[in-house]
Design a protein around this motif. Structure first.
Motif, PDB file in Angstrom:
ATOM      1  N   LEU A 192      37.966  39.897  38.585  1.00  0.00           N
ATOM      2  CA  LEU A 192      37.983  38.438  38.509  1.00  0.00           C
ATOM      3  C   LEU A 192      37.401  37.964  37.185  1.00  0.00           C
ATOM      4  O   LEU A 192      37.911  37.021  36.569  1.00  0.00           O
ATOM      5  N   GLN A 193      36.338  38.622  36.751  1.00  0.00           N
ATOM      6  CA  GLN A 193      35.717  38.257  35.477  1.00  0.00           C
ATOM      7  C   GLN A 193      36.690  38.461  34.314  1.00  0.00           C
ATOM      8  O   GLN A 193      36.777  37.619  33.404  1.00  0.00           O
ATOM      9  N   ARG A 194      37.448  39.562  34.347  1.00  0.00           N
ATOM     10  CA  ARG A 194      38.433  39.803  33.280  1.00  0.00           C
ATOM     11  C   ARG A 194      39.522  38.736  33.291  1.00  0.00           C
ATOM     12  O   ARG A 194      39.961  38.270  32.223  1.00  0.00           O
ATOM     13  N   ALA A 195      39.960  38.338  34.492  1.00  0.00           N
ATOM     14  CA  ALA A 195      40.982  37.302  34.592  1.00  0.00           C
ATOM     15  C   ALA A 195      40.472  35.975  34.031  1.00  0.00           C
ATOM     16  O   ALA A 195      41.204  35.244  33.345  1.00  0.00           O
ATOM     17  N   ARG A 196      39.220  35.654  34.325  1.00  0.00           N
ATOM     18  CA  ARG A 196      38.639  34.409  33.804  1.00  0.00           C
ATOM     19  C   ARG A 196      38.547  34.444  32.278  1.00  0.00           C
ATOM     20  O   ARG A 196      38.758  33.424  31.612  1.00  0.00           O
ATOM     21  N   GLN A 197      38.235  35.610  31.746  1.00  0.00           N
ATOM     22  CA  GLN A 197      38.167  35.727  30.286  1.00  0.00           C
ATOM     23  C   GLN A 197      39.537  35.506  29.650  1.00  0.00           C
ATOM     24  O   GLN A 197      39.655  34.848  28.611  1.00  0.00           O
ATOM     25  N   THR A 209      48.509  37.370  36.210  1.00  0.00           N
ATOM     26  CA  THR A 209      48.882  38.715  36.667  1.00  0.00           C
ATOM     27  C   THR A 209      47.673  39.435  37.257  1.00  0.00           C
ATOM     28  O   THR A 209      47.758  40.075  38.306  1.00  0.00           O
ATOM     29  N   GLY A 210      46.529  39.310  36.574  1.00  0.00           N
ATOM     30  CA  GLY A 210      45.310  39.938  37.078  1.00  0.00           C
ATOM     31  C   GLY A 210      44.860  39.351  38.406  1.00  0.00           C
ATOM     32  O   GLY A 210      44.412  40.082  39.302  1.00  0.00           O
ATOM     33  N   LEU A 211      44.979  38.035  38.546  1.00  0.00           N
ATOM     34  CA  LEU A 211      44.570  37.378  39.790  1.00  0.00           C
ATOM     35  C   LEU A 211      45.487  37.755  40.947  1.00  0.00           C
ATOM     36  O   LEU A 211      45.027  37.975  42.076  1.00  0.00           O
ATOM     37  N   GLU A 212      46.785  37.827  40.680  1.00  0.00           N
ATOM     38  CA  GLU A 212      47.731  38.223  41.728  1.00  0.00           C
ATOM     39  C   GLU A 212      47.472  39.654  42.174  1.00  0.00           C
ATOM     40  O   GLU A 212      47.513  39.967  43.376  1.00  0.00           O
ATOM     41  N   SER A 213      47.188  40.534  41.210  1.00  0.00           N
ATOM     42  CA  SER A 213      46.859  41.926  41.536  1.00  0.00           C
ATOM     43  C   SER A 213      45.578  41.999  42.355  1.00  0.00           C
ATOM     44  O   SER A 213      45.488  42.761  43.328  1.00  0.00           O
ATOM     45  N   THR A 221      38.548  40.174  50.911  1.00  0.00           N
ATOM     46  CA  THR A 221      37.231  39.972  50.312  1.00  0.00           C
ATOM     47  C   THR A 221      37.040  38.508  49.947  1.00  0.00           C
ATOM     48  O   THR A 221      37.998  37.753  49.800  1.00  0.00           O
ATOM     49  N   GLN A 222      35.790  38.126  49.761  1.00  0.00           N
ATOM     50  CA  GLN A 222      35.485  36.770  49.307  1.00  0.00           C
ATOM     51  C   GLN A 222      36.006  36.563  47.887  1.00  0.00           C
ATOM     52  O   GLN A 222      36.483  35.485  47.542  1.00  0.00           O
ATOM     53  N   THR A 223      35.944  37.618  47.090  1.00  0.00           N
ATOM     54  CA  THR A 223      36.423  37.519  45.711  1.00  0.00           C
ATOM     55  C   THR A 223      37.919  37.255  45.669  1.00  0.00           C
ATOM     56  O   THR A 223      38.399  36.518  44.794  1.00  0.00           O
TER      57      THR A 223
END
Length: 367
Positions: A192-197, A209-213, A221-223
């Motif tokens: 999630l942190q990488r997607a936000r970056q 793409t990262g969030l969908e994965s 999960t909560q995340t």
């Protein structure tokens, strides 16, 4: 709800009063041992001037059944109330002896004030052990979750671990399950942190793409829920919509070019028509028009496209006829097949002709 304090620097007492019980005499290390082992604690608070404390030591704590239960199913800790004043004040103890039974995480389960005989203490110990015991199905689920984690199947692991924790109990297997869930959440948080970056750098395609994965890989999960919210926010961003539209046009044009190379001319025409109609303001739309002109200018390509279209149309008419037959409409079925046999260049022409003959040869059903 009173919890045992996590760490206190406590003085150790002297010699053990009951040789059969494997007493510990320091609180902080005993708490840590309980957490590691998943065993509950028995804290025996006493003083050197307490008569009933001494009676407890020479009677109840000498009972073979009590000794066995304490040594096998508990972390027994003997503490001097005069020396452990901070702990006594925290627990609000009123007198001695006082026995506290606590879960491995320090949650107090029972408080026994005054002298207690072996039978009554044994019953209390059994009740606590039962409440903290590990049912077979929980152990199997937790172990299966561990294997799923090792295989990278975090969604399945999360589902199994949540089933173990459904009753919000404090059994050792549930404490382990909580730790495993925390590990999964931490891994998900990294993604999630990488997607936000990516989103902060306006690399929206990579972020989405990262969030969908993440949503798929860490489902439950909560995340994953947090990722879904961020994904929804990004989807409403005008810049994201523009990037998505551009990305879709690029992908569709790439597929159209692939269709052209593989001589799938009808599919190429379909994609180029969509690009020209809906993405005409983009470079991909203009490129699609050029490809359409190429196909239309090449008689062999155009002939192949029309033959594919004829095959597709004939096949659809045959399917439509079967639907009418099932619905008891033979007249409409014949009409569909006649349209199919009218397409004489189709590979399905003969199948349509034979089916039409069969249908006409069937006796008409009485009105």
């Amino acid at each position: 709800l009173i919890l045992l304090v996590p760490v206190l620097i406590l003085a150790s007492s002297g010699l053990a009063w009951g040789e059969e019980v494997k007493w510990r005499y320091e609180y902080a290390p005993s708490r840590q041992e309980a957490q590691r082992s998943g065993l509950p604690l028995l804290l025996d608070f006493s003083t050197d001037w307490c008569t009933y404390c001494k009676k407890l030591d020479v009677t109840t704590f000498k009972d073979p059944q009590v000794v066995k239960a304490l040594n096998e199913q508990f972390i027994p800790v003997k503490l001097d109330g005069n020396r452990e004043k901070r702990l006594v004040e925290h627990l609000r103890l009123q007198g001695y002896p006082t026995i506290i039974l606590a879960a491995p995480d320090g949650r107090i389960l029972k408080t026994i004030e005054g002298y207690v005989d072996a039978a009554k203490l044994q019953a209390q110990l059994a009740e606590v052990s039962a409440a903290l015991s590990n049912p077979d199905w929980m152990l199997k689920a937790q172990q299966e979750a561990g294997r799923a984690m090792a295989a990278g199947d975090f969604a399945r692991a999360t589902m199994l671990l949540r089933s173990v924790l459904e009753d919000e109990g404090q059994r050792p297997v549930q404490l382990q399950a909580r730790r495993q869930l925390q590990e999964i959440e931490q891994l998900a948080q990294l993604q999630l942190q990488r997607a936000r970056q990516h989103a902060e750098r306006q690399e929206f395609a990579e972020a989405m793409t990262g969030l969908e994965s993440l949503q798929t890989r860490y489902e439950g999960t909560q995340t994953a829920q947090d990722a879904a919210k961020l994904l929804a926010q990004l989807a409403e961003n005008p810049q994201v919509k523009l990037q998505q539209r551009s990305r879709r046009a690029v992908e569709m044009l790439a597929q159209a070019r692939r269709d052209l190379r593989e001589q799938n001319y009808l599919c190429c025409v379909d994609r180029c028509a969509v690009l020209a109609t809906h993405f005409g303001d983009l470079p991909e739309g203009a490129e699609a028009l050029k490809i359409l002109d190429q196909i239309k200018a090449n008689p062999d390509w155009l002939k192949a496209a029309t033959e594919t279209l004829a095959d597709r149309l004939c096949e659809m008419y045959i399917a439509l006829a079967e639907v009418w037959v099932k619905r008891g409409e033979p007249g409409l079925a014949e009409e569909s097949l006649q349209r199919a046999v009218a397409i004489k260049g189709s590979r399905h022409f003969e199948a349509a002709r034979v089916r039409l003959v069969q249908l006409k040869s069937q006796p008409a059903e009485p009105q």
